[in-house]
Motif scaffolding. Structure first.
Motif, mmCIF file in Angstrom:
data_model
loop_
_atom_site.group_PDB
_atom_site.id
_atom_site.type_symbol
_atom_site.label_atom_id
_atom_site.label_comp_id
_atom_site.label_asym_id
_atom_site.label_seq_id
_atom_site.Cartn_x
_atom_site.Cartn_y
_atom_site.Cartn_z
ATOM 1 N N HIS A 1 -11.427 -14.062 126.433
ATOM 2 C CA HIS A 1 -10.390 -13.210 127.029
ATOM 3 C C HIS A 1 -9.587 -12.388 126.021
ATOM 4 O O HIS A 1 -9.069 -11.328 126.389
ATOM 5 N N ALA A 2 -9.430 -12.876 124.790
ATOM 6 C CA ALA A 2 -8.578 -12.157 123.841
ATOM 7 C C ALA A 2 -9.102 -12.306 122.415
ATOM 8 O O ALA A 2 -8.427 -12.865 121.549
ATOM 9 N N PRO A 3 -10.302 -11.800 122.146
ATOM 10 C CA PRO A 3 -10.884 -11.999 120.808
ATOM 11 C C PRO A 3 -10.111 -11.301 119.695
ATOM 12 O O PRO A 3 -10.269 -11.649 118.524
ATOM 13 N N GLU A 4 -9.268 -10.322 120.066
ATOM 14 C CA GLU A 4 -8.530 -9.578 119.047
ATOM 15 C C GLU A 4 -7.188 -10.238 118.694
ATOM 16 O O GLU A 4 -6.448 -9.728 117.838
ATOM 17 N N HIS A 5 -6.872 -11.360 119.325
ATOM 18 C CA HIS A 5 -5.581 -12.008 119.114
ATOM 19 C C HIS A 5 -5.752 -13.453 118.658
ATOM 20 O O HIS A 5 -6.790 -14.083 118.898
ATOM 21 N N GLY A 6 -4.700 -13.973 118.009
ATOM 22 C CA GLY A 6 -4.657 -15.374 117.632
ATOM 23 C C GLY A 6 -3.641 -16.120 118.484
ATOM 24 O O GLY A 6 -2.820 -15.509 119.182
ATOM 25 N N PHE A 7 -3.682 -17.455 118.428
ATOM 26 C CA PHE A 7 -2.784 -18.267 119.234
ATOM 27 C C PHE A 7 -2.308 -19.487 118.448
ATOM 28 O O PHE A 7 -3.027 -20.005 117.581
ATOM 29 N N ILE A 8 -1.102 -19.915 118.763
ATOM 30 C CA ILE A 8 -0.590 -21.205 118.297
ATOM 31 C C ILE A 8 -0.463 -22.104 119.522
ATOM 32 O O ILE A 8 0.121 -21.695 120.543
ATOM 33 N N VAL A 9 -1.006 -23.288 119.439
ATOM 34 C CA VAL A 9 -0.908 -24.252 120.538
ATOM 35 C C VAL A 9 0.372 -25.059 120.339
ATOM 36 O O VAL A 9 0.543 -25.736 119.324
ATOM 37 N N PRO B 1 -0.474 -11.343 118.147
ATOM 38 C CA PRO B 1 -1.291 -10.133 118.319
ATOM 39 C C PRO B 1 -1.970 -9.701 117.024
ATOM 40 O O PRO B 1 -1.414 -9.810 115.926
ATOM 41 N N ASN B 2 -3.191 -9.230 117.172
ATOM 42 C CA ASN B 2 -3.962 -8.655 116.065
ATOM 43 C C ASN B 2 -4.232 -9.647 114.940
ATOM 44 O O ASN B 2 -4.390 -9.252 113.788
ATOM 45 N N GLN B 3 -4.232 -10.926 115.255
ATOM 46 C CA GLN B 3 -4.646 -11.950 114.306
ATOM 47 C C GLN B 3 -5.796 -12.737 114.941
ATOM 48 O O GLN B 3 -6.045 -12.633 116.140
ATOM 49 N N THR B 4 -6.481 -13.526 114.152
ATOM 50 C CA THR B 4 -7.695 -14.160 114.677
ATOM 51 C C THR B 4 -7.684 -15.683 114.552
ATOM 52 O O THR B 4 -8.640 -16.327 114.965
ATOM 53 N N ASN B 5 -6.648 -16.268 114.011
ATOM 54 C CA ASN B 5 -6.659 -17.717 113.783
ATOM 55 C C ASN B 5 -6.060 -18.484 114.957
ATOM 56 O O ASN B 5 -5.278 -17.953 115.751
ATOM 57 N N ILE B 6 -6.419 -19.751 115.035
ATOM 58 C CA ILE B 6 -5.879 -20.682 116.028
ATOM 59 C C ILE B 6 -5.089 -21.750 115.279
ATOM 60 O O ILE B 6 -5.612 -22.403 114.374
ATOM 61 N N GLY B 7 -3.837 -21.928 115.626
ATOM 62 C CA GLY B 7 -2.995 -22.948 115.007
ATOM 63 C C GLY B 7 -2.622 -24.016 116.020
ATOM 64 O O GLY B 7 -2.487 -23.733 117.218
ATOM 65 N N THR C 1 10.574 -8.844 111.344
ATOM 66 C CA THR C 1 9.179 -9.016 110.937
ATOM 67 C C THR C 1 8.320 -8.147 111.835
ATOM 68 O O THR C 1 8.693 -7.851 112.972
ATOM 69 N N THR C 2 7.175 -7.716 111.317
ATOM 70 C CA THR C 2 6.208 -7.035 112.176
ATOM 71 C C THR C 2 5.103 -7.995 112.598
ATOM 72 O O THR C 2 4.163 -7.595 113.280
ATOM 73 N N TYR C 3 5.214 -9.274 112.164
ATOM 74 C CA TYR C 3 4.324 -10.319 112.680
ATOM 75 C C TYR C 3 4.875 -10.748 114.045
ATOM 76 O O TYR C 3 5.475 -11.804 114.200
ATOM 77 N N VAL C 4 4.672 -9.916 115.040
ATOM 78 C CA VAL C 4 5.240 -10.161 116.369
ATOM 79 C C VAL C 4 4.529 -11.339 117.024
ATOM 80 O O VAL C 4 3.305 -11.472 116.954
ATOM 81 N N THR C 5 5.300 -12.214 117.667
ATOM 82 C CA THR C 5 4.751 -13.329 118.440
ATOM 83 C C THR C 5 5.398 -13.344 119.820
ATOM 84 O O THR C 5 6.568 -12.968 119.967
ATOM 85 N N VAL C 6 4.639 -13.792 120.806
ATOM 86 C CA VAL C 6 5.136 -13.864 122.185
ATOM 87 C C VAL C 6 4.832 -15.256 122.722
ATOM 88 O O VAL C 6 3.668 -15.637 122.844
ATOM 89 N N PRO C 7 5.871 -16.058 123.037
ATOM 90 C CA PRO C 7 5.627 -17.434 123.476
ATOM 91 C C PRO C 7 5.484 -17.560 124.989
ATOM 92 O O PRO C 7 6.001 -16.749 125.757
ATOM 93 N N SER C 8 4.757 -18.586 125.387
ATOM 94 C CA SER C 8 4.704 -19.016 126.794
ATOM 95 C C SER C 8 4.939 -20.519 126.814
ATOM 96 O O SER C 8 5.356 -21.103 125.820
ATOM 97 N N ALA D 1 3.145 -7.011 108.680
ATOM 98 C CA ALA D 1 1.870 -7.583 109.117
ATOM 99 C C ALA D 1 0.694 -6.726 108.669
ATOM 100 O O ALA D 1 0.843 -5.531 108.381
ATOM 101 N N PRO D 2 -0.512 -7.311 108.627
ATOM 102 C CA PRO D 2 -1.707 -6.580 108.182
ATOM 103 C C PRO D 2 -1.961 -5.298 108.945
ATOM 104 O O PRO D 2 -2.471 -4.343 108.396
ATOM 105 N N VAL D 3 -1.615 -5.258 110.245
ATOM 106 C CA VAL D 3 -1.869 -4.048 111.032
ATOM 107 C C VAL D 3 -1.151 -2.857 110.424
ATOM 108 O O VAL D 3 -1.697 -1.771 110.268
#
Length: 494
Positions: free
Chosen positions: A167-175, A136-142, A122-129, A75-77
């Motif tokens: 609440h989380a400007p430093e993170h991205g989210f997938i809907v 984390p550490n991405q800025t896009n919305i999918g 992968t270091t592109y870590v994702t955490v689902p709910s 990941a970019p980080v």
């Protein structure tokens, strides 16, 4: 049984979940207490070897085998940490520029260990709910592609842009698909939950040693409910009261629309036996799959790919050859879609349809295969029929196939699926006797072999054996070894 149901068979050693659609078993998921699936788990890893020739690195995450991390999965980080000149890192950097041996980093498993291969990371870590996936550490919305309404997609994107900025400007989210009907309050709760969870994970990672698990995905029965978003489940039957209570509590908190459909099955007859799931499992382990028309499929798994061969078998048709082939291929396409899901086959899949002359027939067969895979949760990509009548396709593979989970290579043939014939072993034995007689000065040779080989030597090959014994000038004695397989033999000299 009609509609779509989940059947859960739970024992202390194993959890099994079957997806049944209109009375037909289409998917089977299995998790054993000694061999839990790792996909989705997050570890603090340590780079133990960098391989520039493969543009990848091996990372120790505390498993028996080191895990594999390709440069494209960094990941970019991680890249920015190594860019000390202030310039942004380019995406075409080699693995030796991105990582160094001994470096600690947070990684997530995207593929379980398969066969002789370690886990893929992968270091592109994702955490689902329930409704969202935190990046984390991405800025896009999918937005999930399964949400097709443009108005709904716009509403969700606007809502998430607002919540992310607040609440989380430093993170991205997938809907996720489950959020299609969710209101802003539900999305807000998920954003707060995921932000707190990620902060906790980072704190745990900072305070633990490399090779430790930081976060594990949900157990199978809860993970299935979470991942079945968008599937109209009519009923969920569970044969364990303890698991039924856990699933009910989980659904009440995260998937309230399912709470009235979860049932405890108290019957004495095993639930998988009652609904013929056990029988389907046995069939799914066989190479040959019978079609109702009389044709059949042959499935062969190799390390590189899976091949599927279609044959008309006993189906002779009613009109002409082309029509017979077309109907067999249509039926095979539907059966293949189900078998790929049931057997959990992934990677490259080559389907050898029976050659068709009519281009319209080819198009309809491909369309039938696509329809059969529409309900598949794994991502599939299908190519057109080639001039040789082959269809190339891929199916995303993250976990072992059903065969690899339930079976192991045959100790007799080593997984080849065949043995040398007794005749072949006899001739190998003759050559070994010649070699031994020329190399050593023996008074007598003793042959240890299986019953089938010695029977053939003393019967059909007796004349050849007599000629050989006369040629070497040494007596040859035979001894049956009951524990020897057909290919095994020994020649000892006395």
């Amino acid at each position: 049984m009609t509609g779509t149901e989940l059947l859960m068979n739970i024992t202390p050693q194993e959890s099994r979940v079957a997806l049944v659609e209109n009375g037909i078993v289409t998917e089977l998921h299995l998790e054993r207490s000694r061999r839990r699936g790792l996909v989705g788990s997050i570890y603090k890893g340590r780079v133990c070897r960098v391989l520039p020739g493969m543009d990848a690195a091996f990372v120790d995450i505390g498993l028996d085998r080191t895990a594999f991390l390709h440069a494209s999965d960094v990941a970019p980080v991680e890249r920015e940490e190594l860019c000390n000149n202030g310039d942004p890192c380019r995406r075409n950097e080699s693995i030796s520029q991105l990582l160094r041996e001994g470096q600690d980093l947070l990684v997530q498993v995207i593929k379980d260990p398969l066969g002789s291969k370690g886990a893929r990371l992968t270091t592109y870590v994702t955490v689902p709910s329930r409704h969202l996936v935190l990046m984390p550490n991405q800025t896009n919305i999918g937005i999930s592609t399964r949400i097709e309404d443009d108005g709904t997609r716009s509403r969700l994107r606007e809502t998430m842009e607002h919540l992310r900025g607040e609440h989380a400007p430093e993170h991205g989210f997938i809907v996720r698909t489950a959020a299609e009907l969710a209101d802003e309050g539900a999305l807000h709760n998920d954003v707060i939950f995921l932000k707190k969870l990620w902060d906790t994970l980072q704190e745990s990672a900072a305070n633990c040693e490399a090779g430790q698990e930081i976060h594990a995905d949900l157990p199978l029965v809860l993970r299935i409910l979470r991942d079945m978003v968008g599937v109209e489940l009519e009923r969920i039957r569970i044969d364990s009261r303890e698991t039924w209570q856990k699933v009910s509590e989980f659904a009440e908190r995260y998937i309230p629309e399912l709470t009235g459909r979860i049932e405890h099955y108290p019957g004495e007859r095993p639930i998988f036996e009652l609904f013929n799931v056990e029988e389907e499992i046995q069939r799914a382990l066989e190479r040959k799959v019978e079609l109702k028309s009389g044709g059949y499929l042959i499935f062969d798994q190799t390390e590189a790919m899976t091949t599927v061969d279609i044959n008309t078998g006993g189906f002779v048709g009613h009109r002409n050859l082309e029509e017979t082939i077309f109907k067999t291929n249509l039926e095979a396409a539907q059966a293949i879609g189900r078998q790929l899901r049931l057997r959990n086959l992934g990677g490259i899949i080559i389907i050898d349809f029976i050659d068709m002359q009519d281009d319209e027939h080819k198009r309809q067969v491909i369309r039938a295969l696509e329809r059969a895979l529409e309900r598949d949760h794994a991502k599939c990509q299908i190519c057109d029929v080639s001039p040789l009548g082959l269809v190339e396709m891929t199916r995303k593979r993250t976990r072992d196939s059903l065969e690899h989970l339930l079976c192991e290579p045959c100790p007799t043939c080593g997984g080849r699926g065949y043995l040398k014939s007794a005749e072949t072993v006899c001739y190998e034995l003759f050559r070994e006797i010649l070699r031994e007689a020329r190399q050593y000065d023996a008074r007598e040779l003793r042959v240890l072999a299986s019953q089938s080989v010695i029977d053939l030597l003393l019967d059909e090959e007796s004349s050849s054996l007599a000629e050989l014994q006369e040629f070497v000038g040494v007596p040859i004695r035979f001894q049956v070894e009951s524990l020897y397989q057909q290919e095994q033999f020994d020649v000892v000299f006395v």
